[in-house]
Scaffold this active site. Structure first.
Site, mmCIF file in Angstrom:
data_model
loop_
_atom_site.group_PDB
_atom_site.id
_atom_site.type_symbol
_atom_site.label_atom_id
_atom_site.label_comp_id
_atom_site.label_asym_id
_atom_site.label_seq_id
_atom_site.Cartn_x
_atom_site.Cartn_y
_atom_site.Cartn_z
ATOM 1 N N HIS A 127 -20.816 43.661 10.622
ATOM 2 C CA HIS A 127 -20.238 43.406 11.961
ATOM 3 C C HIS A 127 -20.839 42.112 12.493
ATOM 4 C CE1 HIS A 127 -19.396 47.967 12.245
ATOM 5 N NE2 HIS A 127 -18.263 47.314 11.985
ATOM 6 N N GLU A 149 -23.833 41.555 15.141
ATOM 7 C CA GLU A 149 -25.101 42.256 14.945
ATOM 8 C C GLU A 149 -26.082 41.360 14.192
ATOM 9 O OE1 GLU A 149 -22.464 46.384 14.874
ATOM 10 O OE2 GLU A 149 -23.733 45.920 13.144
ATOM 11 N N ARG A 166 -16.735 41.034 16.480
ATOM 12 C CA ARG A 166 -17.198 42.142 15.611
ATOM 13 C C ARG A 166 -16.498 42.165 14.240
ATOM 14 N NH1 ARG A 166 -18.619 47.840 15.818
ATOM 15 N NH2 ARG A 166 -17.242 49.067 14.514
ATOM 16 N N HIS A 221 -27.120 47.652 10.342
ATOM 17 C CA HIS A 221 -26.295 47.370 11.520
ATOM 18 C C HIS A 221 -27.233 47.258 12.724
ATOM 19 C CE1 HIS A 221 -22.313 49.068 9.861
ATOM 20 N NE2 HIS A 221 -23.171 49.272 8.898
ATOM 21 N N GLU A 261 -29.386 51.488 12.044
ATOM 22 C CA GLU A 261 -28.972 50.839 13.286
ATOM 23 C C GLU A 261 -30.263 50.274 13.882
ATOM 24 O OE1 GLU A 261 -26.093 50.330 14.663
ATOM 25 O OE2 GLU A 261 -24.706 51.667 13.593
#
Lengths: 308, 94
Positions: free
Chosen positions: A67, A70, A125, A195, A269
């Site tokens: 993405h 990020e 994104r 991510h 994440e």
């Protein structure tokens, strides 16, 4: 000259390409660069193969930057390669891991989107493919994998941030990565994707609330990895299956890799939990990378010990 | 093309207490441009979830008053997104 690369700063795509060349040049015995395909806008998709002395062995595939916005994610992949090459032969654990495990590292998965987030829209994104019969651009590459791809109706709108694309693996980027992993499936024992944000360590499934057969094992690994991650800076991560820990998602790379047969797949994440969100200041890159490195090294050690 | 700027954009955080509040956010997303940071999209918004979304300067007043009218507590995580975009580069070239 793309300008000086720095592990403490965010690097644009030109700097990252130059950095890949530098790593191959500096560590010719350890690092090789593989062009696994090109993007929608014909940018190269480069995987760096990191290997110790012996060649044939188990492998781990890691990808960053699926993405575009990020940015801390590609920063970690660069840090990982840097640490692996810098500490091989010096740090006992890293040397042992690299002597028994190959690493395939994709520093930026969504190259076109990453470039766009540097040059045009920091909050972008998706990738940059054009959608038929729509003015909206881009597909969410992490909804484009061939796993329960069309199980959620709300991923069918090209104007949505989570548009799944016209077909599974419709995107050149997804196809290139899927093909590479399929062709190296015998050796790849784990898949880890990075991510941001929200400080979680996730494992399958996202497309269903059912738990994978080895979920206890995955949860155990995730628990210890997040415990280890919290040691330097007390950064608290939660962990668990995607669907119940974050929210249901179809067509994700994690579920696809797991169903392909890679039974240890994890998604990080990374920082933070929302104070800065996608705009994590560069001053947090190093601590984020250092703590994440501890968790990744634990996972790699575990894979080395528990996979045949 | 000139790069997109986010002058005056805010990022709001709302802890959704129940289904009613989740539906209010979904309705707001139909009339205002909410760029979801967490979760990824409106469809994932659900009760008992914390949602973060970016809102433009011109719409933030309307959205904030809608939240106030519905007694929905919110936090402003980022007061000016453009400022944060520029401040993220806080490490000098070494």
């Amino acid at each position: 000259n793309p300008g000086r690369h720095s592990y403490a700063k965010y690097n644009n795509w030109n700097k990252i390409v130059a950095w890949t060349e530098k790593m191959v040049h500096k560590h010719p015995k350890m690092v090789s660069r593989i062009k696994i395909g090109t993007t929608v806008e014909d940018n190269p998709l480069y995987v760096l193969k990191i290997a110790g002395k012996d060649k044939r062995r188990k492998a781990i595939f890691m990808d960053c930057g699926i993405h575009a916005r990020e940015w801390i994610s590609p920063a970690f992949c660069q840090w990982f390669v840097y640490q692996a090459t810098k500490t091989y032969g010096k740090n006992k654990i890293m040397t042992k891991l690299l002597d028994r495990m190959n690493f395939y590292v994709l520093p930026v998965f969504n190259v076109d989107g990453y470039i766009w987030s540097w040059t045009q829209n920091r909050m972008w994104r998706k990738n940059r493919s054009r959608n038929q019969n729509s003015k909206c651009i881009g597909t969410d590459l992490n909804r484009n994998f061939n796993v329960s791809w069309n199980s959620f109706p709300n991923t069918n709108d090209p104007c949505q941030e989570i548009y799944r694309g016209p077909a599974p693996e419709s995107e050149k980027e997804t196809k290139a990565v899927s093909d590479f992993i399929r062709s190296h499936l015998k050796s790849i024992k784990a898949y880890i994707t990075f991510h941001s944000y929200s400080q979680m360590l996730l494992f399958p499934y996202g497309y269903t609330s059912e738990l994978p057969p080895n979920h206890k094992n995955l949860a155990k690994v995730a628990k210890i990895a997040t415990d280890v991650l919290s040691t330097p800076y007390e950064t608290h991560y939660t962990y668990g299956p995607i669907a119940s820990t974050i929210y249901p998602t179809s067509g994700s790379s994690l579920d696809w890799a797991y169903n392909l047969g890679i039974k240890h797949t994890f998604a990080f994440e990374l920082r933070d939990k929302g104070r800065f969100g996608f705009l994590l200041p560069e001053s947090q890159i190093k601590p984020t990378c250092k703590e994440t490195m501890l968790a990744v090294k634990f996972i790699v050690k575990y894979i080395l010990k528990h996979t045949s | 093309i000139a790069p997109v700027r986010f002058d005056g954009d805010k990022v709001l955080r709302v802890k959704l207490q129940d289904e009613k509040q989740a539906n209010i956010i979904k309705d707001l997303a139909k009339t205002s441009q909410l760029d979801f940071w967490y979760p990824d999209t409106t469809h994932h918004v659900a009760a008992n979830m914390t949602v973060d979304f970016q809102i433009s300067a011109k719409e933030s007043q309307f959205v904030q008053s809608a939240l106030d009218q519905n007694q929905m507590h919110y936090e402003i995580l980022i007061h000016d997104v453009q400022e944060e975009v520029e401040k993220q580069f806080d490490v000098k070239e070494d």
